[in-house]
Design a protein around this motif. Structure first.
Motif, PDB file in Angstrom:
ATOM      1  N   ARG A 116       0.834  -1.209   0.000  1.00 34.09           N
ATOM      2  CA  ARG A 116       0.000   0.000   0.000  1.00 34.09           C
ATOM      3  C   ARG A 116       0.867   1.258   0.000  1.00 34.09           C
ATOM      4  O   ARG A 116       0.623   2.202  -0.758  1.00 34.09           O
ATOM      5  CB  ARG A 116      -0.909  -0.018   1.233  1.00 34.09           C
ATOM      6  CG  ARG A 116      -1.926   1.131   1.274  1.00 34.09           C
ATOM      7  CD  ARG A 116      -2.666   1.151   2.619  1.00 34.09           C
ATOM      8  NE  ARG A 116      -3.320  -0.120   2.876  1.00 34.09           N
ATOM      9  CZ  ARG A 116      -4.527  -0.437   2.413  1.00 34.09           C
ATOM     10  NH1 ARG A 116      -5.198   0.427   1.648  1.00 34.09           N
ATOM     11  NH2 ARG A 116      -5.069  -1.603   2.719  1.00 34.09           N
ATOM     12  N   ASP A 134      -6.071   6.954  -0.871  1.00 32.73           N
ATOM     13  CA  ASP A 134      -6.622   5.632  -0.530  1.00 32.73           C
ATOM     14  C   ASP A 134      -7.510   5.098  -1.648  1.00 32.73           C
ATOM     15  O   ASP A 134      -7.456   3.911  -1.986  1.00 32.73           O
ATOM     16  CB  ASP A 134      -7.421   5.715   0.779  1.00 32.73           C
ATOM     17  CG  ASP A 134      -6.528   5.944   1.985  1.00 32.73           C
ATOM     18  OD1 ASP A 134      -5.300   5.711   1.858  1.00 32.73           O
ATOM     19  OD2 ASP A 134      -7.036   6.367   3.040  1.00 32.73           O
ATOM     20  N   GLU A 138      -6.620   1.693  -3.796  1.00 35.02           N
ATOM     21  CA  GLU A 138      -7.575   0.579  -3.824  1.00 35.02           C
ATOM     22  C   GLU A 138      -7.991   0.248  -5.258  1.00 35.02           C
ATOM     23  O   GLU A 138      -8.107  -0.924  -5.630  1.00 35.02           O
ATOM     24  CB  GLU A 138      -8.824   0.945  -2.989  1.00 35.02           C
ATOM     25  CG  GLU A 138      -8.584   1.080  -1.495  1.00 35.02           C
ATOM     26  CD  GLU A 138      -8.350  -0.258  -0.804  1.00 35.02           C
ATOM     27  OE1 GLU A 138      -8.643  -1.306  -1.408  1.00 35.02           O
ATOM     28  OE2 GLU A 138      -7.863  -0.258   0.346  1.00 35.02           O
TER      29      GLU A 138
END
Length: 395
Positions: A116, A134, A138
């Motif tokens: 990540r 984020d 994703e």
């Protein structure tokens, strides 16, 4: 628009230490041109890449393909010519301001960061809002099917998974141009096949222009909308995979594209009663009308030529006058076909014979005689001196 235009691009690496040649010292041989300025690594490179096109630069090691890619990225200074991205001249623009991303051969992931964090890193440098970061991470992870690995570190991933992370870090920025420098070369054969399929899916899902560098012609043929074949810093041919396979511009392209490699023979192009024919080892094959027309249009003269025939275009039947005789050296059973290595015409010939055409797969034993001919419609004729395809000479 992420149109990329390279005009007369040139790259010269200056001599590191000018040395005087000692009397009697032999010349050092190199395939690259040596000028007073230095080593000419890329010369007169012209390419117009359309928006969202997938272009593959392919060629042997040292042909200048990675150097060209690095000039587009801004990692190498351009010695001459002009580079435009999205209509803007980029010669003197810093890499970070070119709106491009690059995927390297060795992944170049940060080992102390999670997946990540690796993917999010370029967005954090831009000081983007955390919620936006984020969301993009994703989304990229979902596209590349690595969502379950987001909290792992690179050392806990396989080579294919690490390469997906590297690609995710590149696409998360939504760049105008995505550059890839031999990204699959460190993977085993099975993973390479899998990742090729993933890249084909990826280009359908993201709106960007791809420039991909490889020495693997299979990658070039399966991935590229068009492929650019390079040798010694010079473009040899640009075309779709089918174009360069069916109509190679010269002997180098013909030998480089296709697996197994094309067979080459010293032959004669003859002209009798206005009809062209190829004579090889006493066998004579008259060429079909389409080839007759192209040769006549180009003013091809009867002369010694290099004949090129792909292994799959050699056939075991034909008129006696067209048959070439040889001896089987090796017979390889490949499942749906038999690959025969044959001594004929003074060289090693490779034939691919479908098993459906054989009464018995053990019909060809080592040392057994064999007679074959070639399909005139699939023959490639090259000038013995210039190495150019006689049917596709530039006007």
């Amino acid at each position: 628009m992420a149109e990329v235009i390279l005009k007369n691009i040139k790259k010269v690496y200056p001599h590191q230490e000018p040395k005087k040649k000692k009397k009697g010292e032999p010349e050092k041989k190199t395939n690259l041109q040596i000028t007073e300025e230095g080593v000419l690594a890329v010369d007169n490179f012209n390419l117009h890449i359309q928006d969202k096109e997938f272009i593959v630069l392919v060629g042997p090691s040292g042909c200048g393909k990675s150097t060209t890619l690095r000039m587009v990225a801004g990692l190498e200074e351009i010695s001459g010519g002009e580079l435009y991205i999205g209509g803007q001249l980029m010669n003197d623009v810093a890499p970070k301001d070119r709106d491009i991303s690059m995927v390297f051969q060795n992944y170049a992931l940060y080992p102390h960061m999670t997946v990540r964090e690796n993917i999010a890193f370029p967005l954090k440098l831009r000081k983007m809002d955390k919620a936006e970061i984020d969301q993009r991470v994703e989304q990229a992870a979902e596209i590349l099917d690595i969502t379950e690995y987001l909290d792992r570190k690179p050392k806990a991933l396989s080579g294919g998974q690490r390469q997906r992370v590297a690609i995710g870090r590149a696409i998360v920025r939504e760049p105008k141009v995505l550059l890839m420098d031999e990204p699959l070369s460190n993977l085993d054969a099975k993973l390479r096949n899998q990742m090729r399929a993933e890249l084909i899916k990826l280009r359908q899902r993201i709106n960007t222009t791809f420039i991909y560098v490889t020495h693997d012609q299979t990658e070039a043929m399966t991935l590229g909308d068009r492929i650019v074949i390079m040798k010694d810093g010079v473009i040899q041919q640009i075309g779709t995979p089918q174009e360069v396979f069916n109509h190679p511009a010269n002997l180098f392209v013909a030998g480089f594209i296709g697996m197994p490699q094309m067979n080459f023979y010293d032959a004669e192009l003859v002209l009798e009663d206005g009809q062209y024919a190829v004579v090889l080892d006493g066998a004579k094959v008259t060429l079909p009308e389409e080839k007759q027309a192209k040769l006549k249009a180009n003013g091809a003269a009867a002369s010694p030529i290099t004949l090129g025939v792909r292994p799959e275009h050699l056939i075991l039947s034909g008129d006696e006058s067209s048959m070439i005789h040889g001896t089987v050296d090796v017979s390889e059973m490949m499942g749906s076909a038999v690959h025969l290595h044959v001594s004929a015409c003074g060289s090693d010939t490779i034939m691919i014979v479908p098993t459906t055409e054989l009464e018995s797969t053990s019909a060809f034993t080592i040392g057994s005689p064999i007679a074959f001919t070639f399909n005139g419609a699939m023959a490639h004729l090259f000038d013995r001196n210039t190495k150019k395809n006689l049917e596709w000479l530039e006007k």
